[in-house]
Design a protein around this motif. Structure first.
Motif, PDB file in Angstrom:
ATOM      1  N   ILE A 100       0.838  -1.199   0.000  1.00  0.00           N
ATOM      2  CA  ILE A 100       0.000   0.000   0.000  1.00  0.00           C
ATOM      3  C   ILE A 100       0.874   1.250   0.000  1.00  0.00           C
ATOM      4  O   ILE A 100       1.805   1.374   0.807  1.00  0.00           O
ATOM      5  N   ASN A 101       0.574   2.182  -0.906  1.00  0.00           N
ATOM      6  CA  ASN A 101       1.278   3.470  -0.934  1.00  0.00           C
ATOM      7  C   ASN A 101       0.312   4.616  -0.641  1.00  0.00           C
ATOM      8  O   ASN A 101      -0.878   4.544  -0.978  1.00  0.00           O
ATOM      9  N   TYR A 102       0.846   5.687  -0.025  1.00  0.00           N
ATOM     10  CA  TYR A 102       0.043   6.833   0.398  1.00  0.00           C
ATOM     11  C   TYR A 102       0.540   8.117  -0.249  1.00  0.00           C
ATOM     12  O   TYR A 102       1.662   8.194  -0.763  1.00  0.00           O
ATOM     13  N   ASN A 103      -0.320   9.162  -0.179  1.00  0.00           N
ATOM     14  CA  ASN A 103       0.104  10.507  -0.582  1.00  0.00           C
ATOM     15  C   ASN A 103       0.418  11.319   0.672  1.00  0.00           C
ATOM     16  O   ASN A 103       0.355  10.812   1.805  1.00  0.00           O
ATOM     17  N   LEU A 104       0.739  12.584   0.499  1.00  0.00           N
ATOM     18  CA  LEU A 104       1.120  13.437   1.627  1.00  0.00           C
ATOM     19  C   LEU A 104      -0.054  13.783   2.539  1.00  0.00           C
ATOM     20  O   LEU A 104       0.156  14.354   3.613  1.00  0.00           O
ATOM     21  N   LEU A 105      -1.253  13.437   2.116  1.00  0.00           N
ATOM     22  CA  LEU A 105      -2.431  13.650   2.958  1.00  0.00           C
ATOM     23  C   LEU A 105      -2.763  12.400   3.780  1.00  0.00           C
ATOM     24  O   LEU A 105      -3.748  12.385   4.524  1.00  0.00           O
ATOM     25  N   GLY A 106      -1.942  11.365   3.634  1.00  0.00           N
ATOM     26  CA  GLY A 106      -2.193  10.130   4.368  1.00  0.00           C
ATOM     27  C   GLY A 106      -3.291   9.286   3.750  1.00  0.00           C
ATOM     28  O   GLY A 106      -3.879   8.435   4.440  1.00  0.00           O
ATOM     29  N   GLU A 107      -3.568   9.492   2.457  1.00  0.00           N
ATOM     30  CA  GLU A 107      -4.600   8.728   1.750  1.00  0.00           C
ATOM     31  C   GLU A 107      -3.952   7.650   0.887  1.00  0.00           C
ATOM     32  O   GLU A 107      -2.855   7.845   0.337  1.00  0.00           O
ATOM     33  N   ILE A 108      -4.632   6.533   0.776  1.00  0.00           N
ATOM     34  CA  ILE A 108      -4.119   5.452  -0.060  1.00  0.00           C
ATOM     35  C   ILE A 108      -4.296   5.817  -1.531  1.00  0.00           C
ATOM     36  O   ILE A 108      -5.397   6.151  -1.972  1.00  0.00           O
ATOM     37  N   VAL A 109      -3.206   5.763  -2.286  1.00  0.00           N
ATOM     38  CA  VAL A 109      -3.253   6.118  -3.704  1.00  0.00           C
ATOM     39  C   VAL A 109      -2.840   4.962  -4.615  1.00  0.00           C
ATOM     40  O   VAL A 109      -2.994   5.040  -5.837  1.00  0.00           O
ATOM     41  N   GLU A 110      -2.319   3.903  -4.020  1.00  0.00           N
ATOM     42  CA  GLU A 110      -1.830   2.798  -4.849  1.00  0.00           C
ATOM     43  C   GLU A 110      -1.891   1.484  -4.084  1.00  0.00           C
ATOM     44  O   GLU A 110      -1.550   1.423  -2.897  1.00  0.00           O
ATOM     45  N   VAL A 111      -2.334   0.446  -4.780  1.00  0.00           N
ATOM     46  CA  VAL A 111      -2.394  -0.904  -4.214  1.00  0.00           C
ATOM     47  C   VAL A 111      -1.742  -1.854  -5.215  1.00  0.00           C
ATOM     48  O   VAL A 111      -2.120  -1.890  -6.384  1.00  0.00           O
ATOM     49  N   GLN A 112      -0.767  -2.614  -4.734  1.00  0.00           N
ATOM     50  CA  GLN A 112      -0.074  -3.572  -5.591  1.00  0.00           C
ATOM     51  C   GLN A 112      -0.081  -4.949  -4.957  1.00  0.00           C
ATOM     52  O   GLN A 112       0.035  -5.086  -3.732  1.00  0.00           O
ATOM     53  N   HIS A 113      -0.202  -5.945  -5.802  1.00  0.00           N
ATOM     54  CA  HIS A 113      -0.129  -7.331  -5.306  1.00  0.00           C
ATOM     55  C   HIS A 113       1.302  -7.641  -4.888  1.00  0.00           C
ATOM     56  O   HIS A 113       2.271  -7.287  -5.575  1.00  0.00           O
ATOM     57  N   LEU A 114       1.431  -8.295  -3.756  1.00  0.00           N
ATOM     58  CA  LEU A 114       2.733  -8.723  -3.252  1.00  0.00           C
ATOM     59  C   LEU A 114       2.669 -10.238  -3.084  1.00  0.00           C
ATOM     60  O   LEU A 114       1.840 -10.741  -2.320  1.00  0.00           O
ATOM     61  N   PRO A 115       3.494 -10.991  -3.807  1.00  0.00           N
ATOM     62  CA  PRO A 115       3.437 -12.451  -3.697  1.00  0.00           C
ATOM     63  C   PRO A 115       3.555 -12.909  -2.246  1.00  0.00           C
ATOM     64  O   PRO A 115       4.505 -12.536  -1.552  1.00  0.00           O
ATOM     65  N   PHE A 116       2.604 -13.693  -1.802  1.00  0.00           N
ATOM     66  CA  PHE A 116       2.578 -14.123  -0.407  1.00  0.00           C
ATOM     67  C   PHE A 116       3.822 -14.922  -0.040  1.00  0.00           C
ATOM     68  O   PHE A 116       4.330 -14.822   1.085  1.00  0.00           O
ATOM     69  N   GLU A 117       4.338 -15.700  -0.979  1.00  0.00           N
ATOM     70  CA  GLU A 117       5.511 -16.523  -0.682  1.00  0.00           C
ATOM     71  C   GLU A 117       6.773 -15.692  -0.480  1.00  0.00           C
ATOM     72  O   GLU A 117       7.785 -16.199   0.030  1.00  0.00           O
ATOM     73  N   ASN A 118       6.725 -14.405  -0.850  1.00  0.00           N
ATOM     74  CA  ASN A 118       7.884 -13.525  -0.674  1.00  0.00           C
ATOM     75  C   ASN A 118       7.902 -12.825   0.681  1.00  0.00           C
ATOM     76  O   ASN A 118       8.842 -12.097   0.981  1.00  0.00           O
ATOM     77  N   CYS A 119       6.869 -13.019   1.481  1.00  0.00           N
ATOM     78  CA  CYS A 119       6.727 -12.273   2.741  1.00  0.00           C
ATOM     79  C   CYS A 119       7.016 -13.146   3.966  1.00  0.00           C
ATOM     80  O   CYS A 119       6.656 -14.323   4.003  1.00  0.00           O
ATOM     81  N   ARG A 120       7.648 -12.524   4.953  1.00  0.00           N
ATOM     82  CA  ARG A 120       7.894 -13.172   6.236  1.00  0.00           C
ATOM     83  C   ARG A 120       7.561 -12.186   7.360  1.00  0.00           C
ATOM     84  O   ARG A 120       7.613 -10.970   7.176  1.00  0.00           O
ATOM     85  N   LEU A 121       7.247 -12.738   8.531  1.00  0.00           N
ATOM     86  CA  LEU A 121       6.872 -11.916   9.673  1.00  0.00           C
ATOM     87  C   LEU A 121       8.095 -11.554  10.515  1.00  0.00           C
ATOM     88  O   LEU A 121       8.932 -12.417  10.806  1.00  0.00           O
ATOM     89  N   GLU A 122       8.160 -10.304  10.896  1.00  0.00           N
ATOM     90  CA  GLU A 122       9.178  -9.890  11.855  1.00  0.00           C
ATOM     91  C   GLU A 122       8.838 -10.519  13.211  1.00  0.00           C
ATOM     92  O   GLU A 122       7.673 -10.789  13.513  1.00  0.00           O
TER      93      GLU A 122
END
Length: 390
Positions: A100-122
């Motif tokens: 998720i990406n935001y603008n300077l007003l704190g609004e969501i301006v972009e949504v991109q798919h992120l492959p689930f297999e590429n993600c890990r939890l801190e």
């Protein structure tokens, strides 16, 4: 025997702490999704069932056509495109992730798919809170860029804030990053197993069967490609001794190793093998050459293996149609589609809730007639009619 005395099974996902990256590993080798994909891809039955599962989760897309055509990122991907990719991840891994990406007003301006297999939890903090999602293009460290392997270390792993659309939080993160141009955005990571929990795939319990399915395919391949498939063997007297150009007798074998290859496989089936004998007094014989075929020995194993894989995906009706138990007709298929469309409603609602969370903070108004509901897939008959699942 009761629960106390029963043999305890091994854990399906071993979770450990990787101090080097300050993260929780996804499986003992941190490659559970990757291993899962490799095993499934090697099984023809597993791949078929998984693709059908993903197809039904995706359904016929969002009911609101206008929303499905809404462009969500700079690459021009629409909500329908993102939904397709999320359906694949939910089917394969029981989870999804979005950048998720935001603008300077704190609004969501972009949504991109992120492959689930590429993600890990801190790793969780003392309050059980996970602050970041770690993202790497290939946790196996086999992918390359500019001819160089992308290693798994702090320089290649992106540590991105978890999804929190609170305006004050977003603006504080932008300021901490040094400006909007340096801000990495946030990741919405969601698991069907619950908050901050690595999920088991729906079909995890039949991974052994999928591996067996691959083994059965290998046996069939060897039978067809590598078996000796000669029709018969003719045994004849050996003639005069073989000599070279200098007149010296040359010792030769009846059959060379390379000669045997000429009688192996489907393209060489039905050939005749010729064998010369050393002793003159032995007469020619025509001998039957036995061919070993193990397909029938594995029939029961194959049937039970395939059936269990179908059952794990809840696709027993499709299996019954496949083996001819229910016959085949437009009505039978309509009923099967309607039944299975009802089996994936939990997965569809899972995706719908994710879109609802995001678009409450979208930078432009989104007018929806039916929220983010997904249409169930329909079977289309030859006459153009479809099943009644709605």
């Amino acid at each position: 025997m009761n629960v106390k005395t029963a043999k305890k099974p091994e854990s399906r996902i071993d979770i450990s702490y990787l101090s080097k990256l300050k993260m929780s590993s996804f499986g003992n080798d941190n490659l559970y999704p990757q291993n899962l994909s490799a095993i499934t891809a090697s099984s023809g039955t597993g791949t078929l069932c998984l693709n059908r599962y993903a197809k039904f989760i995706e359904g016929n897309g969002f009911r609101d056509v206008a929303f499905s055509e809404t462009v969500l990122n700079r690459e021009g991907e629409t909500a329908d495109t993102i939904h397709h990719l999320l359906s694949q991840d939910v089917a394969a891994y029981s989870g999804l992730a979005l950048h998720i990406n935001y603008n300077l007003l704190g609004e969501i301006v972009e949504v991109q798919h992120l492959p689930f297999e590429n993600c890990r939890l801190e790793e969780e903090d003392e309050n059980g809170y996970v602050a970041h999602i770690l993202v790497h293009p290939d946790w196996r460290a086999k992918k390359t860029r500019n001819g160089k392997i992308i290693k798994v270390d702090d320089s290649t792993v992106d540590r991105i804030d978890v999804f929190n659309p609170n305006r004050d939080v977003v603006l504080a993160q932008i300021e901490k990053a040094g400006g909007i141009q340096y801000y990495k955005g946030q990741v919405l990571w969601v698991s069907m197993a619950g908050k901050n929990t690595y999920p088991l795939a729906l079909y995890d319990s039949v991974i052994t069967e999928m591996s067996t399915d691959e083994g059965l395919s290998n046996v069939k391949n060897r039978n067809a490609r590598n078996n000796f498939l000669v029709a018969c063997m003719v045994v004849v007297k050996k003639g005069n001794p073989r000599v070279d150009k200098n007149g010296n007798e040359v010792e030769t074998k009846f059959i060379e190793a390379d000669d045997l290859k000429k009688f192996q496989g489907d393209t060489n089936g039905g050939k005749i093998m010729l064998v010369e004998l050393e002793q003159d007094e032995e007469k020619p014989e025509l001998l039957k050459f036995p061919v070993a075929n193990y397909d029938k020995d594995f029939t029961v194993t194959e049937t039970s293996t395939v059936e269990r894989i179908y059952a794990a995906f809840g696709q027993e009706l499709f299996y019954a149609i496949r083996i001819g138990k229910l016959g085949f007709s437009g009505q039978v298929m309509c009923d099967a589609y309607e039944y299975y469309a009802g089996q994936v409603t939990n997965e569809q609602r899972f995706i719908e809730r994710v879109f609802d969370r995001i678009f409450k903070y979208w930078h432009e108004p989104i007018n929806l007639r039916n929220d983010f509901s997904i249409q169930p897939i329909k079977y289309i008959n030859s006459d153009g009619t479809s099943n009644a699942a709605q």
